[in-house]
Design a protein around this motif. Structure first.
Motif: not given
Length: 176
Positions: A109-135
């Protein structure tokens, strides 16, 4: 259904295609599809934000499409031995933890509005870069060498950091 939402749905349809290309070891096609998915993500975001085409549906669809693509690619790359399983377990565990926390907060009963943190955005960018690097390294026969190891380590560290940030946020909100 706005144009950005249609583009996002199109990106969802690219997920099984890129997985098929990886499993079939059609690396250049997999890389190209991944790039197309990334470009489509940028385009739908620009259209939504800068041209007044944002929608509530898009707010849900876009992160689902992003996570479907990243998680699917990481799992598939681990299955074919292109990335270490421990890294995939870390990436998937973080996303499962976040989804579980959101669901549990609703149940409590305590719903959260999850908005991305700065570290999360950087993390996603790193994940995409790594996937692109491997591919890309498989597609073009290039050994990423130390750069691949550095980006892999960055993904691991940022994933743990992002996980910790979301967990701390969630615990503070649930305790309040």
């Amino acid at each position: 259904m706005t144009l950005p939402n249609l583009i996002t749905v199109g990106r969802l349809f690219l997920v099984p295609l890129v997985i098929l290309m990886i499993v079939s070891q059609r690396w250049q096609a997999a890389f190209a599809i991944f790039v197309i998915a990334g470009v489509s993500d940028a385009i739908d975001g620009i259209l939504a934000r800068h041209f007044g085409m944002a929608s509530e549906l898009g707010g849900y669809l876009d992160p689902i499409a992003d996570k479907a693509l990243i998680v699917s690619i990481y799992v598939t790359l681990a299955m074919v031995g292109a990335v270490p399983a421990w890294l995939v377990i870390l990436v998937v565990s973080r996303d499962l933890m976040i989804v579980s926390a959101v669901i549990l907060s609703w149940v409590m009963g305590k719903p959260l509005a999850m908005t991305p943190f700065a570290i999360s955005k950087i993390n996603t960018a790193a994940q995409v870069i790594f996937a692109a690097l491997v591919l890309g390294s498989h597609a073009f026969g290039v050994d990423p060498g130390a750069a691949g190891e550095v980006v892999e380590l960055a993904v691991a560290i940022l994933t743990v950091g992002s996980m910790a940030a979301y967990l701390a946020f969630w615990l503070r909100r649930m305790a309040a």
